[in-house]
Design an enzyme around this catalytic site. Structure first.
Site, short mmCIF file in Angstrom:
data_model
loop_
_atom_site.label_atom_id
_atom_site.label_comp_id
_atom_site.label_asym_id
_atom_site.label_seq_id
_atom_site.Cartn_x
_atom_site.Cartn_y
_atom_site.Cartn_z
N GLU A 35 0.84 -1.21 0.00
CA GLU A 35 0.00 0.00 0.00
C GLU A 35 0.87 1.26 0.00
OE1 GLU A 35 -0.20 -2.62 1.89
OE2 GLU A 35 -2.27 -3.12 2.41
N CYS B 284 -1.45 0.48 7.19
CA CYS B 284 -1.82 0.82 5.80
C CYS B 284 -3.24 1.35 5.70
CB CYS B 284 -1.58 -0.38 4.90
SG CYS B 284 0.19 -0.63 4.67
N1 THU Z 1 2.27 -6.55 3.96
C1 THU Z 1 1.84 -5.65 3.03
O1 THU Z 1 2.54 -5.35 2.05
N2 THU Z 1 0.62 -5.07 3.22
C2 THU Z 1 -0.24 -5.38 4.23
O2 THU Z 1 -1.29 -4.76 4.36
C3 THU Z 1 0.08 -6.51 5.11
C4 THU Z 1 1.51 -6.91 5.13
C5 THU Z 1 3.59 -7.16 3.77
C6 THU Z 1 4.66 -6.68 4.71
C7 THU Z 1 5.64 -7.84 4.67
O3 THU Z 1 6.52 -7.64 3.57
C8 THU Z 1 4.78 -9.06 4.39
O4 THU Z 1 3.53 -8.56 3.95
C9 THU Z 1 4.57 -9.94 5.59
O5 THU Z 1 4.09 -9.21 6.68
#
Ligand code: THU
Length: 142
Positions: free
Chosen positions: A62, A96
């Site tokens: 995000e 996010c």
């Molecule tokens: N992650 C995201 O990119 N967005 C979210 O809303 C949840 C978590 C990513 C962060 C990390 O790289 C991976 O997911 C595991 O937590």
């Protein structure tokens, strides 16, 4: 046909979020995430998570998507869709949701595993830009 639930609205976002997965940099979690949004001018922007050896510096999908939204100047978010590595709908994490809130309106719609929701439903009683204005008004000299 309800325009809010229509495939014409959501399918391009699902595809953009899924395509973004290919760019995820996830050597630590092995958990790729793709995010996409349609902005007020109709532009679709996307983002992927970008991890870091200093784990806490990881950028969520995000986060990179919001950067893309600002860079293209397409305005606030109309609809948002986020996917995990298998293409399933993923709820944005708490941080996010706050990032998205900054660039949302009362009409912004978020695709979730429990259906289409408003920003207020996924982040109730949010702190946002207007709270800064009212706090400043309260502390301003008479
Ligand atoms: N992650 C995201 O990119 N967005 C979210 O809303 C949840 C978590 C990513 C962060 C990390 O790289 C991976 O997911 C595991 O937590």
């Amino acid at each position: 046909m309800d325009p809010e639930t229509s495939d014409a609205v959501w399918e391009p976002l699902r595809q953009a979020a899924t395509a973004a997965l290919a760019h995820a940099y996830v050597p630590y979690s092995r958990f790729p995430v793709g995010a996409a949004a349609r902005l007020e001018d109709g532009t679709i922007v996307s983002g992927c998570n970008v991890e870091n050896a200093s784990y806490g510096l990881t950028l969520c999908a995000e986060c990179t998507m919001i950067g893309a939204a600002r860079m293209c100047g397409g305005g606030l978010i109309r609809e948002f869709y986020c996917v995990d590595g298998s293409g399933g709908i993923l709820m944005p994490c708490g941080r996010c949701r706050q990032l998205l809130y900054e660039f949302s309106t009362a009409d912004t719609r978020i695709m979730t595993s429990r259906g289409i929701k408003t920003m207020d439903q996924v982040l109730p009683d949010a702190f946002g830009p207007r709270d800064l204005d009212s706090a400043a008004a309260q502390t301003a000299d008479p």
